[in-house]
Design an enzyme around this catalytic site. Structure first.
Site, PDB file in Angstrom:
ATOM      1  CG  ASP A  41      -1.561   1.288   1.321  1.00  0.00           C
ATOM      2  OD1 ASP A  41      -1.878   1.990   0.477  1.00  0.00           O
ATOM      3  OD2 ASP A  41      -2.194   1.478   2.517  1.00  0.00           O
ATOM      4  CG  ASN A  85      -2.979   5.318  -0.873  1.00  0.00           C
ATOM      5  OD1 ASN A  85      -3.117   4.421  -0.516  1.00  0.00           O
ATOM      6  ND2 ASN A  85      -4.000   5.891  -2.146  1.00  0.00           N
ATOM      7  CG  ASP A 130      -6.006   3.233   0.561  1.00  0.00           C
ATOM      8  OD1 ASP A 130      -5.141   2.338   0.541  1.00  0.00           O
ATOM      9  OD2 ASP A 130      -6.593   3.559  -0.570  1.00  0.00           O
ATOM     10  CG  ASP A 186      -1.502   1.679  -3.671  1.00  0.00           C
ATOM     11  OD1 ASP A 186      -0.247   1.552  -3.987  1.00  0.00           O
ATOM     12  OD2 ASP A 186      -1.831   2.146  -2.733  1.00  0.00           O
ATOM     13  CG  ASP A 203      -6.938 -12.555 -12.763  1.00  0.00           C
ATOM     14  OD1 ASP A 203      -7.831 -13.489 -13.667  1.00  0.00           O
ATOM     15  OD2 ASP A 203      -6.433 -13.271 -11.777  1.00  0.00           O
ATOM     16  CG  ASP A 248     -11.958 -15.362 -13.003  1.00  0.00           C
ATOM     17  OD1 ASP A 248     -11.235 -15.659 -12.316  1.00  0.00           O
ATOM     18  OD2 ASP A 248     -13.035 -15.849 -12.904  1.00  0.00           O
ATOM     19  CD  GLU A 291     -10.174 -19.869 -11.959  1.00  0.00           C
ATOM     20  OE1 GLU A 291      -9.847 -20.167 -10.756  1.00  0.00           O
ATOM     21  OE2 GLU A 291     -10.742 -19.205 -12.711  1.00  0.00           O
ATOM     22  CG  HIS A 345      -6.681 -15.127  -6.045  1.00  0.00           C
ATOM     23  ND1 HIS A 345      -6.198 -15.826  -7.159  1.00  0.00           N
ATOM     24  CD2 HIS A 345      -7.997 -14.681  -6.202  1.00  0.00           C
ATOM     25  CE1 HIS A 345      -6.867 -16.028  -8.168  1.00  0.00           C
ATOM     26  NE2 HIS A 345      -8.247 -15.295  -7.594  1.00  0.00           N
ATOM     27  CG  ASP A 346      -9.555 -18.336  -6.416  1.00  0.00           C
ATOM     28  OD1 ASP A 346      -9.729 -17.169  -5.674  1.00  0.00           O
ATOM     29  OD2 ASP A 346      -9.678 -18.361  -7.478  1.00  0.00           O
TER      30      ASP A 346
HETATM   31  C1  GLC Z   1     -12.150 -17.314 -10.257  1.00  0.00           C
HETATM   32  C2  GLC Z   1     -11.156 -16.593  -9.383  1.00  0.00           C
HETATM   33  C3  GLC Z   1     -11.757 -16.404  -8.109  1.00  0.00           C
HETATM   34  C4  GLC Z   1     -13.338 -15.672  -8.303  1.00  0.00           C
HETATM   35  C5  GLC Z   1     -13.862 -16.525  -9.418  1.00  0.00           C
HETATM   36  C6  GLC Z   1     -15.139 -15.658  -9.875  1.00  0.00           C
HETATM   37  O1  GLC Z   1     -12.246 -18.670  -9.762  1.00  0.00           O
HETATM   38  O2  GLC Z   1      -9.874 -16.936  -9.316  1.00  0.00           O
HETATM   39  O3  GLC Z   1     -11.050 -15.383  -7.168  1.00  0.00           O
HETATM   40  O4  GLC Z   1     -13.824 -15.386  -7.208  1.00  0.00           O
HETATM   41  O5  GLC Z   1     -13.053 -16.780 -10.327  1.00  0.00           O
HETATM   42  O6  GLC Z   1     -14.572 -14.713 -10.763  1.00  0.00           O
HETATM   43 CA    CA Z   2      -3.581   2.017  -1.072  1.00  0.00          CA
END
Ligand code: GLC
Ligand code: CA
Length: 596
Positions: free
Chosen positions: A35, A37, A39, A43, A112, A220, A293, A366-367
């Site tokens: 981050d 700034n 908040d 970013d 992405d 995605d 994906e 991230h999932d």
């Molecule tokens: C993909 C993304 C996930 C998102 C889902 C719906 O699986 O990686 O983070 O919630 O699609 O877009």
């Molecule tokens: Ca920020």
């Protein structure tokens, strides 16, 4: 090496078609990376300040999770404007700056991109929902209530499909009295790819980004874009509940019908991807990457998606190994998994994709929960060594490795006290659904603590200071308490750190063609804890042996073991071996030998 592209083959633009086979990708989840700034939200300017970290690690590509304009219901995977940056993350100029910074350092940027659905706040959906006669009505999946039912009442949904986020896949829109389809949150309506105007709009937008200088896309849930539509009514059909034929994945097929057979790998998916390739990638110089994906994909389907002769995707993220610990109730129905299960699955893909297809290699993103907690052992005793063992096993496979931010430091799952410590819409919906079903809240929370996506989304741990150097403000999601010991500052200069181990693995891939192009032979098929494989190319061989357990004294009975035991040891996570005529591994020990 492939041919130089015909158009403008300046040295700077020249890349072999399959450059990504020798590359390592690093995923940045912008909200949680850095981050600038104060908040409390990461970013683009913050990412630009931290590029030394990536360069030091030696990665080639940055995959940036979505930074487009978005209401952020699903942290940016709900896009309301594809051609702008959300003010939370910065501006288009910041993004241009990031692209330039990366290119200056010899790295690439992969964006992405979510085109299976948009946000319900996207102008396309606003128009579509405004009336049944709107020219964009057909850009989404609208259907009347089930015959004989009144819209909005339970059971009136056009089909019994469940969404991935614990609700029905249909939401009633009183304005026009119809339902729209969403395989994720109700604010993520599915685009109708049957409509050629939708496809043209998507390709135009992708071309706009490539013209701007990005180097490719991570598409995605791209295997959901084609649905099974029957000619005779009802055109969309109910799914089966439960049963042995259910597709693995996040959907609760105890409560809902399984939409899998109707929405995954639909009849036109290959046609659409080939069209995308023609309209977006085919005319451009090499040097781009298109990775899809693709949940619930089999090896056979993986081959169809990634066979270069078919010109669809360069590689896919398959889900087999991250579904191993899901039962019939879906993602939150946690079932046990052994290291044998994991290695059997990875090996099936190594063998199955063979010389034709190409694997994406990943244990976390991230999932998913943190890989050291899920597949390794995050106790103080084994955390570092098990993280290195997992990285060794993964990186030297055939395929392109992906490192999720923080995994190079062995960041672990987070001790969330209760649901209020988490922010993820998926976890909140799952928790609510579990309580509605009468499930014990502690049990519901236990599943979220094990598998919840916020485990991977706590702020990146840069140093031991308050908020881990992520922000000077208050972070949108609490920093994990272990940042005082597990952080980048403590690891980047330490040759024994998990970070340095990753750096060496990346270096090895860059130096050794056998890692990139070598064949794969699984060894030790029947062993419980010790796993191994051989890579070989033109007489050069690498032997990888890993003990995926805390049990000491595991002998790796590989063919030719005495000879291997005295071969060159290129990499290890436990120092020099005591024995030179046998290979005996300690807890979570990993070794890489080389000869030829
Ligand atoms: C993909 C993304 C996930 C998102 C889902 C719906 O699986 O990686 O983070 O919630 O699609 O877009
Ligand atoms: Ca920020």
């Amino acid at each position: 090496m492939t041919q130089q592209p015909e158009s403008d083959p300046t040295p700077r633009d020249w890349w072999p078609r399959d450059w990504w086979k020798a590359a390592v990708v690093y995923q940045v989840y912008p909200r949680s990376f850095a981050d600038s700034n104060g908040d409390g939200i990461g970013d683009i300017a913050g990412i630009r300040q931290r590029l030394d970290h990536l360069e030091r690690l030696g990665v080639d590509v940055l995959w940036l999770s979505p930074v487009y304009r978005s209401p952020m219901d699903d942290n940016g995977y709900d896009i309301s404007d594809y051609q702008d940056v959300d003010p939370l993350f910065g501006t288009l100029a910041d993004l241009d700056g990031l692209i330039a910074d990366l290119h200056d350092r010899g790295m690439k940027l992969v964006m992405d991109l979510v085109v299976n659905h948009t946000s319900s706040a996207h102008a396309w959906f606003q128009e579509s929902r405004s009336s049944k006669d709107d020219p964009k009505r057909d850009w989404y999946w609208w259907r009347p209530p089930r015959p004989g039912h009144t819209g909005g009442e339970p059971g009136a949904e056009p089909t019994n499909w469940g969404s991935a986020f614990s609700e029905s896949a249909w939401t009633f829109d009183p304005g026009t009295g119809e339902y729209y389809l969403h395989m994720f949150a109700s604010s993520q309506p599915e685009l109708n790819w049957e409509n050629p105007e939708v496809r043209r709009a998507v390709y135009a937008m992708m071309n706009w980004w490539l013209d701007r200088g990005v180097d490719g896309f991570r598409m995605d849930v791209i295997n959901l874009i084609s649905k099974v539509v029957h000619d005779d009514p009802p055109d969309l059909r109910d799914g089966v509940k439960g049963g042995p034929d259910r597709q693995a994945g996040p959907i609760d097929t105890v409560r809902f019908g399984d939409p899998g057979p109707y929405v995954l790998h639909g009849p036109r998916v290959h046609e659409f991807l080939q069209e995308m390739h023609r309209e977006v990638f085919a005319r451009r110089p090499a040097g781009l990457l298109n990775v899809g994906e693709t949940p619930a994909t089999t090896v056979e389907q993986g081959l169809l998606y990634t066979d270069p002769a078919r010109a669809e995707l360069d590689m896919v993220f398959q889900f087999e190994h991250v579904d191993l610990d899901s039962g019939p109730g879906g993602k939150w129905d946690v079932v046990p998994m052994t290291s044998r299960d994991l290695v059997d699955s990875l090996a099936r893909w190594q063998e199955g994709m063979g010389e034709v297809g190409w694997n994406s290699l990943y244990l976390g993103n991230h999932d998913q929960p943190r890989c050291v907690s899920r597949f390794g052992d995050d106790s103080p005793e084994h955390r570092v060594r098990s993280a290195k063992a997992l990285a060794t096993l993964l990186h030297l496979h055939r395929g392109t490795p992906y490192i999720y931010q923080g995994d190079e430091l062995a960041m672990a799952n987070v001790p969330f006290r209760d649901i209020n410590d988490t922010r993820d819409i998926e976890s909140h919906n799952a928790y609510r659904a579990a309580l509605t079903r009468g499930q014990d809240p502690d049990l519901a929370m236990a599943a979220i603590r094990y598998k919840g996506r916020d485990n991977a989304r706590t702020p990146m741990q840069w140093d031991a200071t308050e908020h881990a150097g992520f922000t000077t403000g208050s972070p949108w999601l609490e920093v994990s308490p272990d940042h005082v010991t597990v952080n980048a500052a403590a690891q980047v200069d330490d040759p024994d750190s998990v970070f340095s181990h990753h750096r060496r693995l990346i270096e090895l891939r860059h130096q050794e063609p056998v890692v990139v192009h070598g064949s794969y032979t699984r060894l030790l098929r029947d062993s419980e804890h010790v796993h191994g494989y051989l890579r070989s190319l033109d007489g050069r061989e690498l032997l990888v042996v890993v003990n995926l357990s805390g049990t000491d004294g595991q002998e790796a009975g590989v063919p030719d073991a005495p000879a291997w035991a005295s071969a060159e040891l290129v990499l290890s996570n436990a120092g020099e071996p005591a024995e030179r005529d046998r290979i005996v591994l300690g807890p979570w020990e990993a070794r890489v030998y080389r000869r030829g």
